[in-house]
Design a protein around this motif. Structure first.
Motif, mmCIF file in Angstrom:
data_model
loop_
_atom_site.group_PDB
_atom_site.id
_atom_site.type_symbol
_atom_site.label_atom_id
_atom_site.label_comp_id
_atom_site.label_asym_id
_atom_site.label_seq_id
_atom_site.Cartn_x
_atom_site.Cartn_y
_atom_site.Cartn_z
ATOM 1 N N PHE A 49 0.852 -1.198 0.000
ATOM 2 C CA PHE A 49 0.000 0.000 0.000
ATOM 3 C C PHE A 49 0.885 1.244 0.000
ATOM 4 C CE2 PHE A 49 -2.150 -3.301 2.606
ATOM 5 C CZ PHE A 49 -3.153 -3.625 1.709
ATOM 6 N N PRO A 50 1.360 1.692 -1.172
ATOM 7 C CA PRO A 50 2.343 2.778 -1.227
ATOM 8 C C PRO A 50 1.932 4.049 -0.511
ATOM 9 C CG PRO A 50 2.117 1.737 -3.371
ATOM 10 C CD PRO A 50 1.041 1.168 -2.501
ATOM 11 N N ILE A 51 0.753 4.569 -0.777
ATOM 12 C CA ILE A 51 0.354 5.851 -0.194
ATOM 13 C C ILE A 51 -0.516 5.642 1.036
ATOM 14 C CG2 ILE A 51 -0.775 8.045 -0.657
ATOM 15 C CD1 ILE A 51 1.820 7.541 -2.189
ATOM 16 N N ILE A 52 -1.403 4.658 0.979
ATOM 17 C CA ILE A 52 -2.338 4.422 2.077
ATOM 18 C C ILE A 52 -1.594 4.153 3.379
ATOM 19 C CG2 ILE A 52 -4.186 2.918 2.898
ATOM 20 C CD1 ILE A 52 -4.989 2.473 0.010
ATOM 21 N N ILE B 14 11.315 7.142 7.302
ATOM 22 C CA ILE B 14 12.055 7.128 6.037
ATOM 23 C C ILE B 14 11.303 6.348 4.975
ATOM 24 C CG2 ILE B 14 14.175 6.316 4.937
ATOM 25 C CD1 ILE B 14 15.623 6.913 7.582
ATOM 26 N N MET B 15 10.806 5.158 5.347
ATOM 27 C CA MET B 15 10.083 4.346 4.366
ATOM 28 C C MET B 15 8.784 5.012 3.940
ATOM 29 S SD MET B 15 10.760 0.379 5.508
ATOM 30 C CE MET B 15 10.495 0.608 7.268
ATOM 31 N N GLY B 16 8.121 5.712 4.874
ATOM 32 C CA GLY B 16 6.904 6.428 4.514
ATOM 33 C C GLY B 16 7.161 7.516 3.492
ATOM 34 N N TYR B 17 8.251 8.276 3.689
ATOM 35 C CA TYR B 17 8.594 9.328 2.732
ATOM 36 C C TYR B 17 9.046 8.736 1.402
ATOM 37 C CZ TYR B 17 8.232 13.126 6.134
ATOM 38 O OH TYR B 17 7.751 14.052 7.028
ATOM 39 N N LEU B 18 9.736 7.585 1.440
ATOM 40 C CA LEU B 18 10.166 6.943 0.196
ATOM 41 C C LEU B 18 8.973 6.484 -0.635
ATOM 42 C CD1 LEU B 18 13.251 4.807 1.285
ATOM 43 C CD2 LEU B 18 13.226 6.854 -0.150
ATOM 44 N N SER B 19 7.887 6.078 0.045
ATOM 45 C CA SER B 19 6.700 5.645 -0.706
ATOM 46 C C SER B 19 6.117 6.800 -1.516
ATOM 47 C CB SER B 19 5.649 5.082 0.252
ATOM 48 O OG SER B 19 5.072 6.103 1.060
ATOM 49 N N LEU C 243 5.759 7.527 -5.950
ATOM 50 C CA LEU C 243 4.453 7.783 -6.551
ATOM 51 C C LEU C 243 4.532 8.138 -8.040
ATOM 52 C CD1 LEU C 243 1.411 8.050 -6.223
ATOM 53 C CD2 LEU C 243 1.744 10.406 -5.440
ATOM 54 N N PRO C 244 5.440 9.022 -8.484
ATOM 55 C CA PRO C 244 5.498 9.314 -9.927
ATOM 56 C C PRO C 244 5.771 8.076 -10.781
ATOM 57 C CG PRO C 244 6.717 10.955 -8.676
ATOM 58 C CD PRO C 244 6.362 9.864 -7.720
ATOM 59 N N VAL C 245 6.631 7.182 -10.279
ATOM 60 C CA VAL C 245 6.925 5.956 -11.027
ATOM 61 C C VAL C 245 5.674 5.097 -11.161
ATOM 62 C CG1 VAL C 245 8.338 3.868 -11.081
ATOM 63 C CG2 VAL C 245 9.315 6.022 -10.255
ATOM 64 N N ILE C 246 4.916 4.990 -10.049
ATOM 65 C CA ILE C 246 3.687 4.196 -10.064
ATOM 66 C C ILE C 246 2.679 4.784 -11.053
ATOM 67 C CG2 ILE C 246 1.721 3.443 -8.661
ATOM 68 C CD1 ILE C 246 3.609 3.396 -6.268
ATOM 69 N N LEU C 247 2.574 6.109 -11.080
ATOM 70 C CA LEU C 247 1.625 6.749 -11.988
ATOM 71 C C LEU C 247 2.030 6.529 -13.451
ATOM 72 C CD1 LEU C 247 0.964 10.126 -10.114
ATOM 73 C CD2 LEU C 247 -0.504 8.106 -10.224
ATOM 74 N N ILE C 248 3.326 6.555 -13.728
ATOM 75 C CA ILE C 248 3.783 6.321 -15.100
ATOM 76 C C ILE C 248 3.469 4.895 -15.529
ATOM 77 C CG2 ILE C 248 5.840 6.140 -16.546
ATOM 78 C CD1 ILE C 248 7.025 8.466 -14.959
ATOM 79 N N ILE C 249 3.729 3.935 -14.622
ATOM 80 C CA ILE C 249 3.432 2.533 -14.947
ATOM 81 C C ILE C 249 1.941 2.341 -15.182
ATOM 82 C CG2 ILE C 249 3.467 0.176 -14.026
ATOM 83 C CD1 ILE C 249 6.044 0.910 -12.570
#
Length: 269
Positions: free
Chosen positions: A85-88, A122-127, A131-137
């Protein structure tokens, strides 16, 4: 001989230079156990907890202090934010990480888990960075999946019309080549060899994102169906299908492009 700290009263091993609990230098500010084993008097103004340094961080953390539950939750959510769950999960990981680090700092050594909280942050900010990569995919994959779905539905519609044609001919042959079926439900009861079988959904007029319309033809009014016309149209144009298909008793399957109705004048496939 044990040495006691005059600041917090903690018993330290002989020869210790600093108190193992509060970090206070030992020596003149400490006392050893006397002849009767009594510790030196405690400073009534001393705090029993580790004192913060000039930077605000505790000098010593009690090894038996409990781990802050918010730090554990931040770490778990941080892991989930990078996997499932990248953003959630990333948002609560960041919030809990900040809250936990603040609580640990204010506890003066009574709570631990600052490393977990920091890792969750750190992991929360990395997610969010991913996000841009996920949107491109997603922008690449979703249209491809939609086109694949449309292609599969159109192929299914052609197969269904071919099935209707084969079943209608078998029905006519069983009636001395006089009449075709009056509707799709009559075809479902017709037994023919091979794979051409009208299923329940097709007999109901809908299958794989397409709706099917079967029209019997009695041109001379003698109540004998000497022909028929069947058409297949997308249930949701542009989503479940683009082209429409049709056929008649000749068995020729025809196709019409987007926003056009398929007729006997349409080009064959």
């Amino acid at each position: 001989m044990a040495t006691f700290c005059n600041l917090c009263g903690h018993q330290n091993a002989d020869g210790s230079q600093f108190c193992g609990k509060c970090g206070q230098p030992l020596g003149s500010a400490s006392a050893s156990v006397g002849a009767f084993g009594a510790p030196p008097p405690l400073d009534p103004t001393a705090s029993p907890f580790p004192q913060p340094s000039a930077s605000g961080a505790p000098l010593v953390t009690d090894p038996d202090a409990p781990t802050d539950a918010k730090a554990v939750a931040s770490l778990i959510l941080g892991i989930l934010s990078l996997t499932i769950f990248p953003i959630i999960a990333g948002i609560p990981a960041i919030i809990l990480g900040h809250v936990s680090r603040s609580a640990i700092k204010k506890s003066l050594g009574r709570l631990k888990g600052e490393g977990m909280a920091l890792a969750g942050l750190i992991m929360g900010y990395l997610s969010f960075a991913a996000l841009p990569v996920i949107l491109i995919i997603a922008a690449i994959a979703i249209p491809n999946l939609l086109r694949a779905r449309i292609s599969a539905n159109e192929s299914s519609a052609v197969r269904s019309i071919r099935t209707i044609n084969a079943t209608a001919l078998a029905y006519q042959a069983s009636n001395d080549n006089q009449a075709f079926p009056n509707d799709l439900r009559e075809m479902k009861a017709t037994n023919i060899p091979g794979d051409y079988q009208v299923t329940d959904d097709l007999a109901g007029g809908s299958k794989a994102g397409y709706t099917f319309t079967y029209t019997p033809i009695d041109s001379d009014g003698d109540k004998v169906t000497e022909g028929y016309f069947v058409s297949a149209s997308p249930l949701t144009p542009g989503s479940t299908g683009v082209r429409s298909f049709c056929s008649d008793q000749t068995g020729v399957i025809r196709v019409a492009d987007r926003n056009e109705s398929c007729t006997v004048e349409s080009p064959p496939i």
